[in-house]
Design a protein around this motif. Sequence first.
Motif, PDB file in Angstrom:
ATOM      1  N   ALA A  49       0.830  -1.205   0.000  1.00  0.00           N
ATOM      2  CA  ALA A  49       0.000   0.000   0.000  1.00  0.00           C
ATOM      3  C   ALA A  49       0.863   1.253   0.000  1.00  0.00           C
ATOM      4  O   ALA A  49       0.586   2.222  -0.723  1.00  0.00           O
ATOM      5  CB  ALA A  49      -0.930  -0.007   1.214  1.00  0.00           C
ATOM      6  N   ILE A  50       1.899   1.241   0.815  1.00  0.00           N
ATOM      7  CA  ILE A  50       2.794   2.398   0.874  1.00  0.00           C
ATOM      8  C   ILE A  50       3.549   2.563  -0.442  1.00  0.00           C
ATOM      9  O   ILE A  50       3.646   3.668  -1.000  1.00  0.00           O
ATOM     10  CB  ILE A  50       3.773   2.254   2.058  1.00  0.00           C
ATOM     11  N   GLU A  51       4.055   1.447  -0.983  1.00  0.00           N
ATOM     12  CA  GLU A  51       4.846   1.513  -2.218  1.00  0.00           C
ATOM     13  C   GLU A  51       4.022   1.993  -3.403  1.00  0.00           C
ATOM     14  O   GLU A  51       4.531   2.694  -4.288  1.00  0.00           O
ATOM     15  CB  GLU A  51       5.446   0.137  -2.523  1.00  0.00           C
ATOM     16  N   ARG A  99       3.899   3.081  11.359  1.00  0.00           N
ATOM     17  CA  ARG A  99       4.203   3.112   9.930  1.00  0.00           C
ATOM     18  C   ARG A  99       2.970   3.505   9.112  1.00  0.00           C
ATOM     19  O   ARG A  99       3.066   4.311   8.183  1.00  0.00           O
ATOM     20  CB  ARG A  99       4.722   1.750   9.469  1.00  0.00           C
ATOM     21  N   ALA A 100       1.816   2.928   9.452  1.00  0.00           N
ATOM     22  CA  ALA A 100       0.597   3.259   8.703  1.00  0.00           C
ATOM     23  C   ALA A 100       0.211   4.720   8.917  1.00  0.00           C
ATOM     24  O   ALA A 100      -0.156   5.424   7.964  1.00  0.00           O
ATOM     25  CB  ALA A 100      -0.535   2.328   9.128  1.00  0.00           C
ATOM     26  N   ASP A 101       0.283   5.173  10.144  1.00  0.00           N
ATOM     27  CA  ASP A 101      -0.078   6.562  10.436  1.00  0.00           C
ATOM     28  C   ASP A 101       0.852   7.537   9.705  1.00  0.00           C
ATOM     29  O   ASP A 101       0.387   8.551   9.166  1.00  0.00           O
ATOM     30  CB  ASP A 101      -0.019   6.793  11.950  1.00  0.00           C
ATOM     31  N   ASP A 102       2.150   7.227   9.658  1.00  0.00           N
ATOM     32  CA  ASP A 102       3.101   8.084   8.942  1.00  0.00           C
ATOM     33  C   ASP A 102       2.780   8.151   7.450  1.00  0.00           C
ATOM     34  O   ASP A 102       3.120   9.138   6.784  1.00  0.00           O
ATOM     35  CB  ASP A 102       4.532   7.579   9.142  1.00  0.00           C
ATOM     36  N   ALA A 103       2.137   7.088   6.925  1.00  0.00           N
ATOM     37  CA  ALA A 103       1.782   7.047   5.501  1.00  0.00           C
ATOM     38  C   ALA A 103       0.371   7.576   5.238  1.00  0.00           C
ATOM     39  O   ALA A 103      -0.156   7.398   4.137  1.00  0.00           O
ATOM     40  CB  ALA A 103       1.898   5.614   4.992  1.00  0.00           C
TER      41      ALA A 103
END
Length: 453
Positions: free
Chosen positions: A260-262, A332-336
């Motif tokens: 998802a991030i990539e 990590r999810a919150d940062d993204a």
Amino acid sequence: MTDAADLVLTNGEVHPLTDADETAEAVAVRDGEIVRVGSTYEIDFLADVDTRTIDLDGRVLLPGFIDAHTHMEALGKRLVHADLADATSPDEAISLLAERADELDDGAADREWVLGFGYDESAWDESRYLDRGDLDRVSETRPVVAFREDMHTAGVNGVVLDRLGDRLPPGDVRTENGDPTGILVEDALGPVRPAIAPDRAETRELLVAAQDHATELGVTGVHDMIRNSHAPRVYRDLDSAGALALRVRVNYWSDHLDAAIETGLATNHGSAFVRTGAIKTFTDGSIGARTAKLTEPYDDADPGAVNGEGGDDGTTGQWVVPPAELRDLVERADDADLQVTAHAIGDRAIEEVLAAYAATDDPGGARHRIEHVELPFDGAIDRFADLDAVASVQPNFLKWTDEDGLYDARLGDSRRQRSNPLRELRDAGVRLAFGSDCMPLDPLFGVHHAVNA
């Protein structure tokens, strides 16, 4: 001149739900949008010869329901495979599975596995999980799996144990005198799921069946929990083809966080019908499987039970995702800029999720959620309100909270009575989302329990 409506519904008891006491008689729809709510007299002026008119004859009309926690592919499996939800005993569940096995033997579908979904042993006089002995009666040549309603427990036959045995984590394989009983919980289901995973064509069949069932019950939107599935592609294909009747919020499992991030996914991106939702994760299991993580032991725990990583005391449930791993995932999810929605049922699990959310900059702005929130610890509700986190709750779970019911056996009377505190959450100003977890997907059943429990 006002354009005519495509559809008018008249002579009803219409509840727009914009105000608790407001009602109307009729609704007009044009190009898929509601354009007027009012009296039958007013709405009749918007009809012409091409307008479809439905006389409600006094029936109640409500806005479409949004189910905030679904597993649509699993619901489709219940509709396509053996549906065990109405089984009233182990023998009846076995009979339903045997009927499915006979269908497969007769060539009804090109499938090897005999699958059943949705049994609830807590409603049986003989209250026990389905095990290897039961499922060997269904077939000794085909692999057989029967999933409990909560999907945290399944029974398998000897064929499955022989085929997957070396891949099953020992701590989540229930044994008796050292031998596997065929009862699998939590991570032991991991190797089973890919073995029975549908391809894209079958996934479409399952989702269409689930969609038809949902729309019959008045559901027009779902927040779907999706893991290692073709469902996101299928939803988008259905949307492109104009065949999607539900608005779908896709909550991707945490396995997909890196992807998802990539690929640059962000919460709320998408079309009018398919949007990216949250990153979904477990923390603990379920009360029915005795795997929800509690501070104090289960009332009916086996004192000798030990499971989980590091010999975790099985009398208080277990971590499916340990707290340190949860904190890293949330960060990590919150940062993204991705919303997080974490399954947490037991008081220990809820405490850890709230602590992880408190470490983010703005949990309320990110609309981080906790799924289920069945047994919040003392002070948890105030902390929810302070963080402005969302409690995504399932009022239909109150079906297990009656005296002498499943939660009475698992938790005892005191904890049973304070489980699923929907009114207390609401009165504290906590933002609530109601869903079904497809146990069952039936909004009026959930409303009934929310109002009457």
